[in-house]
Design a protein around this motif. Structure first.
Motif, PDB file in Angstrom:
ATOM      1  N   MET A   1       0.855  -1.188   0.000  1.00  0.00           N
ATOM      2  CA  MET A   1       0.000   0.000   0.000  1.00  0.00           C
ATOM      3  C   MET A   1       0.892   1.240   0.000  1.00  0.00           C
ATOM      4  SD  MET A   1      -2.871   1.116   2.798  1.00  0.00           S
ATOM      5  CE  MET A   1      -1.687   1.643   4.034  1.00  0.00           C
ATOM      6  N   ASN A   2       0.575   2.206  -0.834  1.00  0.00           N
ATOM      7  CA  ASN A   2       1.357   3.431  -0.924  1.00  0.00           C
ATOM      8  C   ASN A   2       0.515   4.625  -0.526  1.00  0.00           C
ATOM      9  OD1 ASN A   2       3.982   2.611  -2.124  1.00  0.00           O
ATOM     10  ND2 ASN A   2       2.641   1.807  -3.710  1.00  0.00           N
ATOM     11  N   THR A   3       1.082   5.483   0.295  1.00  0.00           N
ATOM     12  CA  THR A   3       0.413   6.731   0.658  1.00  0.00           C
ATOM     13  C   THR A   3       1.382   7.863   0.450  1.00  0.00           C
ATOM     14  OG1 THR A   3       1.100   6.544   2.969  1.00  0.00           O
ATOM     15  CG2 THR A   3      -1.030   5.592   2.384  1.00  0.00           C
ATOM     16  N   ILE A   4       0.844   9.067   0.342  1.00  0.00           N
ATOM     17  CA  ILE A   4       1.703  10.243   0.161  1.00  0.00           C
ATOM     18  C   ILE A   4       1.431  11.230   1.272  1.00  0.00           C
ATOM     19  CG2 ILE A   4       2.244  12.202  -1.325  1.00  0.00           C
ATOM     20  CD1 ILE A   4       1.665  10.537  -3.720  1.00  0.00           C
ATOM     21  N   GLN A   5       2.513  11.668   1.937  1.00  0.00           N
ATOM     22  CA  GLN A   5       2.397  12.659   2.988  1.00  0.00           C
ATOM     23  C   GLN A   5       2.888  13.988   2.444  1.00  0.00           C
ATOM     24  OE1 GLN A   5       4.657  11.226   6.319  1.00  0.00           O
ATOM     25  NE2 GLN A   5       3.696   9.213   6.281  1.00  0.00           N
ATOM     26  N   ASN A   6       2.161  15.058   2.683  1.00  0.00           N
ATOM     27  CA  ASN A   6       2.543  16.377   2.171  1.00  0.00           C
ATOM     28  C   ASN A   6       2.913  17.325   3.300  1.00  0.00           C
ATOM     29  OD1 ASN A   6       2.088  15.956  -0.646  1.00  0.00           O
ATOM     30  ND2 ASN A   6      -0.095  15.927  -0.216  1.00  0.00           N
ATOM     31  N   ASN A   7       3.911  18.136   3.035  1.00  0.00           N
ATOM     32  CA  ASN A   7       4.307  19.155   3.995  1.00  0.00           C
ATOM     33  C   ASN A   7       3.514  20.423   3.676  1.00  0.00           C
ATOM     34  OD1 ASN A   7       5.549  20.889   5.723  1.00  0.00           O
ATOM     35  ND2 ASN A   7       7.593  20.734   4.791  1.00  0.00           N
ATOM     36  N   LEU A   8       2.611  20.826   4.574  1.00  0.00           N
ATOM     37  CA  LEU A   8       1.714  21.947   4.301  1.00  0.00           C
ATOM     38  C   LEU A   8       2.331  23.299   4.631  1.00  0.00           C
ATOM     39  CD1 LEU A   8      -1.599  20.355   5.646  1.00  0.00           C
ATOM     40  CD2 LEU A   8      -0.814  20.480   3.278  1.00  0.00           C
ATOM     41  N   ARG A   9       3.459  23.299   5.332  1.00  0.00           N
ATOM     42  CA  ARG A   9       4.078  24.556   5.736  1.00  0.00           C
ATOM     43  C   ARG A   9       4.736  25.229   4.534  1.00  0.00           C
ATOM     44  NH1 ARG A   9       9.383  24.937   9.678  1.00  0.00           N
ATOM     45  NH2 ARG A   9       9.606  27.200   9.646  1.00  0.00           N
ATOM     46  N   PRO A  10       4.360  26.473   4.200  1.00  0.00           N
ATOM     47  CA  PRO A  10       4.973  27.133   3.041  1.00  0.00           C
ATOM     48  C   PRO A  10       6.460  27.408   3.273  1.00  0.00           C
ATOM     49  CG  PRO A  10       3.583  28.679   4.251  1.00  0.00           C
ATOM     50  CD  PRO A  10       3.356  27.334   4.870  1.00  0.00           C
ATOM     51  N   VAL A  11       7.256  27.129   2.270  1.00  0.00           N
ATOM     52  CA  VAL A  11       8.707  27.319   2.365  1.00  0.00           C
ATOM     53  C   VAL A  11       9.141  28.268   1.261  1.00  0.00           C
ATOM     54  CG1 VAL A  11      10.957  26.188   2.242  1.00  0.00           C
ATOM     55  CG2 VAL A  11       9.033  25.012   3.326  1.00  0.00           C
ATOM     56  N   PHE A  12       9.987  29.230   1.591  1.00  0.00           N
ATOM     57  CA  PHE A  12      10.477  30.207   0.614  1.00  0.00           C
ATOM     58  C   PHE A  12      11.205  29.471  -0.516  1.00  0.00           C
ATOM     59  CE2 PHE A  12      13.085  33.644  -1.075  1.00  0.00           C
ATOM     60  CZ  PHE A  12      12.223  34.738  -0.973  1.00  0.00           C
ATOM     61  N   PRO A  13      10.902  29.784  -1.774  1.00  0.00           N
ATOM     62  CA  PRO A  13      11.507  29.061  -2.907  1.00  0.00           C
ATOM     63  C   PRO A  13      13.025  29.257  -2.976  1.00  0.00           C
ATOM     64  CG  PRO A  13       9.619  30.382  -3.623  1.00  0.00           C
ATOM     65  CD  PRO A  13       9.941  30.814  -2.231  1.00  0.00           C
ATOM     66  N   PHE A  14      13.737  28.169  -3.163  1.00  0.00           N
ATOM     67  CA  PHE A  14      15.195  28.211  -3.247  1.00  0.00           C
ATOM     68  C   PHE A  14      15.641  29.072  -4.427  1.00  0.00           C
ATOM     69  CE2 PHE A  14      19.379  26.568  -4.410  1.00  0.00           C
ATOM     70  CZ  PHE A  14      20.004  26.456  -3.179  1.00  0.00           C
ATOM     71  N   THR A  15      14.928  28.974  -5.536  1.00  0.00           N
ATOM     72  CA  THR A  15      15.328  29.704  -6.742  1.00  0.00           C
ATOM     73  C   THR A  15      15.051  31.203  -6.637  1.00  0.00           C
ATOM     74  OG1 THR A  15      13.184  29.104  -7.704  1.00  0.00           O
ATOM     75  CG2 THR A  15      15.068  27.745  -8.306  1.00  0.00           C
ATOM     76  N   ALA A  16      14.334  31.623  -5.591  1.00  0.00           N
ATOM     77  CA  ALA A  16      14.046  33.053  -5.411  1.00  0.00           C
ATOM     78  C   ALA A  16      15.092  33.736  -4.532  1.00  0.00           C
ATOM     79  CB  ALA A  16      12.658  33.236  -4.786  1.00  0.00           C
ATOM     80  N   ILE A  17      15.974  32.954  -3.929  1.00  0.00           N
ATOM     81  CA  ILE A  17      16.973  33.517  -3.010  1.00  0.00           C
ATOM     82  C   ILE A  17      18.042  34.273  -3.795  1.00  0.00           C
ATOM     83  CG2 ILE A  17      18.767  32.948  -1.319  1.00  0.00           C
ATOM     84  CD1 ILE A  17      16.951  30.547  -0.531  1.00  0.00           C
ATOM     85  N   VAL A  18      18.260  35.521  -3.426  1.00  0.00           N
ATOM     86  CA  VAL A  18      19.196  36.397  -4.133  1.00  0.00           C
ATOM     87  C   VAL A  18      20.588  36.280  -3.522  1.00  0.00           C
ATOM     88  CG1 VAL A  18      19.730  38.791  -4.730  1.00  0.00           C
ATOM     89  CG2 VAL A  18      17.353  38.010  -4.723  1.00  0.00           C
TER      90      VAL A  18
END
Length: 349
Positions: A1-18
């Motif tokens: 059986m396969n399930t998917i767990q999601n992280n609901l906490r918003p994380v700042f995008p890595f590609t947006a870091i200056v």
């Protein structure tokens, strides 16, 4: 059986870091090849160290784990399984699996050795004859990232334990003649402010790479960073959506590099020059040579190349060696000028 767990906490995008290119490159190379040995990030307060580290974890592909296993055991790779799961799989019995985000574990400064390594219930072992183990942070970090903020303020004994586990990929807990071992393969990321003191040279040397970050001085860039943070805080999901394509592209690039890495080759003549640089800089031991070889291969794989070029080595050598030049705890870490000078002579660049 396969399930998917999601992280609901918003994380700042890595590609947006200056900016902060040293930090970003070091983190990317370590997630491509965790055997590089982790990264020590030293810099001013408020320069986005924690934000960047959480962002790289959020960028990684989900991993398959055995459901309800406290060690994030891999259902296929024996080296990443707990003894219990290994016993089940070796008997050709099936296990339930789940997909989870790569674990990102924070180690608090006040953590005890038991909290880090886990504890054995001696009473239960004596009365019931079974090994009862309460997993610690090293168990939770298996196959993920273990982040220690202000690592330079952490007790040296705990830093030693973390580095031993990171290097071996295993954590062993022994008490009253009872021993329990479990996989603990993770990318160790430490950060700190040099004004609050450096790690002892003997401990610093065991981090694969060392990145320096500084506060941005350019007013226009500072304004841009402040605006970005404001947009993210106001509407995280909308901001994340803006960078979704860039995030997918970088995630794919890292995933491809991980697959390509075993086939990357570094020519013997380049390996000789790497060791010549380490010898001329009087680097103690062979860690420097090993880390440069691994980081150069990871960088070549990141650029979708099967052969390491001089430019690959040039890009990562300072990050791998600057922290290995210190012998006196009172010395400051070289900015990289010594390494660059010797590298230019040896590689004729």
């Amino acid at each position: 059986m396969n399930t998917i767990q999601n992280n609901l906490r918003p994380v700042f995008p890595f590609t947006a870091i200056v900016g902060q290119e040293e930090m970003k490159l070091s983190l990317i190379l370590n997630v491509i090849d965790p055997k590089i040995g982790g990264v020590m990030i030293m810099g001013d307060r408020g320069t986005g160290k924690s934000t960047t580290i959480r962002a790289i974890a959020n960028l990684l592909p989900e991993i398959s784990v055995v459901t309800d296993d406290p060690f994030n055991s891999d259902p296929i790779d024996f080296d990443l399984m707990s003894d219990q799961v290994k016993s089940i799989v070796s008997k050709n019995q099936s296990v339930n699996t789940s997909w989870i985000n790569v674990p990102m574990i924070d180690l608090p400064l006040g953590a005890t050795e038991d909290r880090v390594c886990g504890t054995i219930d001696i009473e239960k072992a004596l009365t019931e004859g079974v090994k009862s183990f309460e997993p610690g942070l090293l168990a939770k970090a298996n196959r993920g990232i273990l982040y220690v903020d202000e690592v330079n303020l952490l007790d040296d004994h705990l830093v030693d334990i973390l580095l031993d586990a990171a290097a071996s990929g295993w954590n062993t807990v022994e008490r009253e003649g009872i021993s329990i071992r479990h996989p603990a393969r993770f990318v160790l990321v430490g950060s700190g402010n040099p004004e609050e003191g450096e790690l002892r040279p003997q401990l610093l040397d065991r981090f694969g790479m060392h990145a320096e970050i500084r506060t941005v001085k350019d007013p226009a860039l500072r304004v841009k960073i402040v605006e970005q943070r404001g947009q993210f805080d106001y509407n995280p999901q909308a901001y994340i959506e803006q960078y979704s394509e860039k995030q997918k592209a970088l995630k794919f690039r890292i995933s491809q590099a991980q697959k390509l890495l075993p086939d990357v080759n570094i020519d013997f003549s380049l390996r000789m020059k790497i060791s010549e640089v380490c010898g001329q800089l009087d680097i103690d031991g062979l860690r420097g040579d090993i880390v440069i070889n691994r980081a150069a291969k990871a960088f070549a794989a990141y650029n979708n190349n099967l052969n390491v070029e001089i430019d690959d080595i040039k890009k990562i050598m300072v990050l791998c060696l600057r922290h290995r030049l210190r012998r006196d705890p009172l010395e400051s870490i070289d900015s990289g000028s010594k390494v660059s000078e010797v590298m230019s002579k040896v590689f004729y660049i």
